[in-house]
Write a protein that holds these residues in place. Structure first.
Motif, mmCIF file in Angstrom:
data_model
loop_
_atom_site.group_PDB
_atom_site.id
_atom_site.type_symbol
_atom_site.label_atom_id
_atom_site.label_comp_id
_atom_site.label_asym_id
_atom_site.label_seq_id
_atom_site.Cartn_x
_atom_site.Cartn_y
_atom_site.Cartn_z
ATOM 1 N N PHE A 149 5.933 -4.739 7.092
ATOM 2 C CA PHE A 149 6.468 -3.462 7.582
ATOM 3 C C PHE A 149 7.312 -3.698 8.824
ATOM 4 O O PHE A 149 6.871 -4.339 9.779
ATOM 5 C CB PHE A 149 5.326 -2.501 7.904
ATOM 6 N N LEU A 150 8.509 -3.168 8.800
ATOM 7 C CA LEU A 150 9.395 -3.212 9.953
ATOM 8 C C LEU A 150 9.304 -1.908 10.748
ATOM 9 O O LEU A 150 9.265 -1.925 11.973
ATOM 10 C CB LEU A 150 10.838 -3.465 9.500
ATOM 11 N N THR A 151 9.292 -0.791 10.035
ATOM 12 C CA THR A 151 9.079 0.528 10.650
ATOM 13 C C THR A 151 8.175 1.347 9.737
ATOM 14 O O THR A 151 8.189 1.163 8.512
ATOM 15 C CB THR A 151 10.405 1.293 10.856
ATOM 16 N N PHE A 152 7.384 2.220 10.306
ATOM 17 C CA PHE A 152 6.502 3.064 9.504
ATOM 18 C C PHE A 152 6.162 4.306 10.327
ATOM 19 O O PHE A 152 5.462 4.223 11.338
ATOM 20 C CB PHE A 152 5.226 2.308 9.132
ATOM 21 N N GLN A 153 6.703 5.429 9.905
ATOM 22 C CA GLN A 153 6.493 6.672 10.639
ATOM 23 C C GLN A 153 6.404 7.818 9.635
ATOM 24 O O GLN A 153 7.421 8.275 9.108
ATOM 25 C CB GLN A 153 7.619 6.924 11.645
ATOM 26 N N LEU A 154 5.179 8.262 9.377
ATOM 27 C CA LEU A 154 4.962 9.393 8.490
ATOM 28 C C LEU A 154 4.980 10.684 9.293
ATOM 29 O O LEU A 154 4.495 10.736 10.426
ATOM 30 C CB LEU A 154 3.631 9.250 7.755
ATOM 31 N N SER A 155 5.532 11.723 8.683
ATOM 32 C CA SER A 155 5.608 13.013 9.375
ATOM 33 C C SER A 155 4.231 13.636 9.556
ATOM 34 O O SER A 155 3.986 14.356 10.521
ATOM 35 C CB SER A 155 6.511 13.975 8.598
ATOM 36 N N LYS A 156 3.329 13.365 8.619
ATOM 37 C CA LYS A 156 1.970 13.890 8.686
ATOM 38 C C LYS A 156 0.983 12.723 8.615
ATOM 39 O O LYS A 156 0.314 12.507 7.601
ATOM 40 C CB LYS A 156 1.713 14.863 7.530
ATOM 41 N N PRO A 157 0.879 11.938 9.680
ATOM 42 C CA PRO A 157 -0.041 10.799 9.636
ATOM 43 C C PRO A 157 -1.492 11.259 9.485
ATOM 44 O O PRO A 157 -1.878 12.324 9.988
ATOM 45 C CB PRO A 157 0.192 10.105 10.976
ATOM 46 N N ASN A 158 -2.254 10.442 8.772
ATOM 47 C CA ASN A 158 -3.674 10.688 8.507
ATOM 48 C C ASN A 158 -3.926 11.875 7.587
ATOM 49 O O ASN A 158 -5.080 12.247 7.363
ATOM 50 C CB ASN A 158 -4.453 10.882 9.816
ATOM 51 N N ASP A 159 -2.872 12.466 7.056
ATOM 52 C CA ASP A 159 -3.012 13.508 6.040
ATOM 53 C C ASP A 159 -2.695 12.852 4.691
ATOM 54 O O ASP A 159 -1.560 12.870 4.223
ATOM 55 C CB ASP A 159 -2.065 14.672 6.330
ATOM 56 N N CYS A 160 -3.734 12.284 4.095
ATOM 57 C CA CYS A 160 -3.520 11.415 2.931
ATOM 58 C C CYS A 160 -3.201 12.169 1.648
ATOM 59 O O CYS A 160 -2.997 11.537 0.613
ATOM 60 C CB CYS A 160 -4.751 10.543 2.708
ATOM 61 N N GLU A 161 -3.173 13.483 1.686
ATOM 62 C CA GLU A 161 -2.772 14.250 0.514
ATOM 63 C C GLU A 161 -1.347 14.777 0.639
ATOM 64 O O GLU A 161 -0.751 15.201 -0.344
ATOM 65 C CB GLU A 161 -3.741 15.417 0.293
ATOM 66 N N SER A 185 9.573 11.791 6.501
ATOM 67 C CA SER A 185 8.890 10.519 6.776
ATOM 68 C C SER A 185 9.845 9.360 6.541
ATOM 69 O O SER A 185 10.702 9.397 5.643
ATOM 70 C CB SER A 185 7.666 10.373 5.871
ATOM 71 N N SER A 186 9.686 8.307 7.347
ATOM 72 C CA SER A 186 10.590 7.155 7.241
ATOM 73 C C SER A 186 9.788 5.856 7.298
ATOM 74 O O SER A 186 8.705 5.805 7.889
ATOM 75 C CB SER A 186 11.633 7.183 8.364
ATOM 76 N N PHE A 187 10.331 4.842 6.700
ATOM 77 C CA PHE A 187 9.704 3.519 6.711
ATOM 78 C C PHE A 187 10.747 2.479 6.334
ATOM 79 O O PHE A 187 11.784 2.781 5.709
ATOM 80 C CB PHE A 187 8.518 3.462 5.735
ATOM 81 N N GLY A 188 10.469 1.253 6.749
ATOM 82 C CA GLY A 188 11.304 0.116 6.382
ATOM 83 C C GLY A 188 10.417 -1.098 6.133
ATOM 84 O O GLY A 188 9.570 -1.425 6.962
ATOM 85 N N ILE A 189 10.578 -1.742 4.990
ATOM 86 C CA ILE A 189 9.714 -2.857 4.589
ATOM 87 C C ILE A 189 10.586 -4.020 4.128
ATOM 88 O O ILE A 189 11.555 -3.823 3.390
ATOM 89 C CB ILE A 189 8.752 -2.431 3.463
ATOM 90 N N LEU A 190 10.224 -5.210 4.573
ATOM 91 C CA LEU A 190 10.871 -6.436 4.101
ATOM 92 C C LEU A 190 9.944 -7.098 3.086
ATOM 93 O O LEU A 190 8.775 -7.351 3.386
ATOM 94 C CB LEU A 190 11.134 -7.397 5.260
#
Length: 480
Positions: free
Chosen positions: A322-334, A382-387
């Protein structure tokens, strides 16, 4: 038979014919035939015979082979018994051994007899070797699932494995029914439905999901003898999975499906958001989602549900960082999350679920990886970047000439070395490059400083000389 006896009367030796009771030739011949018949019958099923059998199946006719063996071994035993001078007790001992052998092999000899008592040819074949046996198992697994996976396309029918016979033990079959675009699927069970009944269908079951993946919305898990209700998909896919355990088999089921035009008034939830990736490395970003799909999600107010499918070289594995990981609703797994699956996208095989505020590196055990990104309307930003990097387990061997050794028993492509990305788990592929770059940078800085000092000295010297010359000229002017 004759033998000489010495008579001591009168000091003379007289030859007398004395007859000794001996077994008749006919009795001896019968004894030999019985012994050879038992010996030949036992040799047919002898384990060593299976090992000596050729790779191709051979058909052995017991009657003809027995006769050949009888003739050969009869001559051998006749020579042994004819040339030797044996007593009656020896023959009785041989007869007892033959009778014992006959008793112990009586049940074994019935292996070549049919239920009616008639004798048939016995087919012997050497078991296949390891690799061939493994391939044969895989082919048999595909064949056993064929009726479920393929069914009858002309009739739009599908069946439980080996229907109408009992379905096999220990089997897992998966298929996806796909309708043409703009249509949905209606599935109806007919004729029979008989799967081992158990609470929550723990043992044998048919699982159906509304979508094309094993994590799609569950429609139902069915077993027992009650027919499932008529099932209609929301979109153009139905995912079906049939499982049986290792105990009891039943007759299974048959079903027919048809394609219907979907209701144009209701918004479509079929995003068909599947993104393919391959190669030795690459990036997975939230920005990979096509703009038209994002617009559809916002317009129809439906969740964003996309799949990244990564496939690398055969026998290689995949490393995610993971390079970046930012969920708009963290810990809300549904509401929003990332799921990692191997080749099969069934929930029991899910490798990892990310729904918190941080993503950790992960390694898969196969060359195919699925990553699912789910976000409802409130979390669509929500945004993320993965290598991702493809690597190969080196084991006790060595890396190839076109590979780079990460010094952790893994190899990556030589192309990834010094590309300013950490493809090795411990970033050894970039360490040496950084050292060289830093050394070069230090040399450049030193050169620039020296050059600056020289240039500055020259400028200062020039200015000082100019000032001196001006002062000297002014003094000369004042004198005159």
């Amino acid at each position: 038979m004759w033998r000489l006896s010495r008579w001591s009367s009168g000091g003379s030796v007289t030859a007398a014919a004395v007859s000794v009771p001996q077994p008749s030739c006919c009795w001896l011949l019968m004894l030999l035939i019985i012994g050879q018949t038992v010996y030949a019958a036992a040799s047919i099923i002898e384990p060593s015979r299976l090992e000596r059998t050729a790779a191709q199946p051979q058909t052995i006719a017991p009657s003809s082979e027995h006769r050949v063996q009888q003739q050969q071994q009869q001559r051998q035993h006749q020579q042994e018994f004819g040339n030797a001078s044996s007593t009656t007790s020896d023959y009785r001992t041989a007869f007892a051994a033959a009778a014992s052998t006959t008793t112990t092999t009586a049940t074994t000899s019935t292996a070549i007899l049919s239920s009616s008592g008639e004798q048939h040819a016995l087919t012997l074949a050497r078991p296949p070797r390891g690799g061939r046996y493994k391939r044969q198992e895989e082919e048999e697994e595909v064949d056993r699932c064929r009726l479920f996976v393929e069914g009858s396309p002309n009739k739009n029918e599908l069946y439980s494995p080996e229907y109408p016979n009992l379905y096999p033990k220990n089997i897992n079959c998966t298929r996806v029914i796909t309708a043409p675009k703009g249509q949905i699927i209606r599935l109806d069970f007919r004729n029979s439905f008989n799967i081992e009944a158990k609470e929550e269908c723990k043992f044998d079951f048919l699982e159906i999901r509304d979508g094309q993946y094993g994590f799609s919305q569950l429609i139902g898990k069915f077993c027992g003898t009650d027919f499932p209700p008529e099932i209609t998909s929301k979109e153009r896919y139905l995912w079906l999975h049939f499982h049986s355990d290792d105990t009891i088999e039943y007759t299974g089921f048959s079903a027919v499906y048809e394609f219907l035009d979907r209701n144009r008034e209701s918004p479509s939830t079929d995003l068909n958001c599947t993104i393919e990736k391959d190669g030795f490395e690459g990036f997975i970003n939230s920005t990979d989602v096509p703009a038209d799909i994002r617009e559809q999600v916002i317009r129809d107010k439906i969740p964003l549900d996309c799949i990244w499918r990564i496939q690398v070289k055969e026998n290689w594995k995949i490393f995610l960082k993971f390079l970046t990981f930012q969920l708009s609703k963290p810990n809300d797994c549904e509401t929003n999350f990332l799921d990692i699956f191997p080749e099969q996208t069934v929930m029991p095989l899910r490798v990892k679920n990310f729904c918190g505020s941080a993503g950790e590196s992960i390694t898969t055990e196969s060359n195919i990886l699925h990553m699912r990104f789910y976000a409802e309307q409130s979390a669509i930003t929500s945004s993320f970047g993965i290598l991702y990097t493809a690597f190969r387990d080196r084991g006790s061997g060595s890396c190839a000439s076109d590979e780079y050794d990460c010094e952790d028993a893994t190899c990556i492509s030589q192309e990834l070395m010094c590309n300013e990305r950490d493809n090795c788990k411990f970033r050894w592929d970039e360490e040496k490059c950084n050292t060289e770059t830093n050394g070069q940078s230090e040399h450049v800085v030193i050169i620039i400083i020296v050059f600056g000092l020289i240039l500055g000295g020259m400028v200062i010297t020039f200015i000082v000389n100019c000032i001196r010359k001006i002062i000297r000229d002014q003094k000369i002017i004042r004198r005159f």
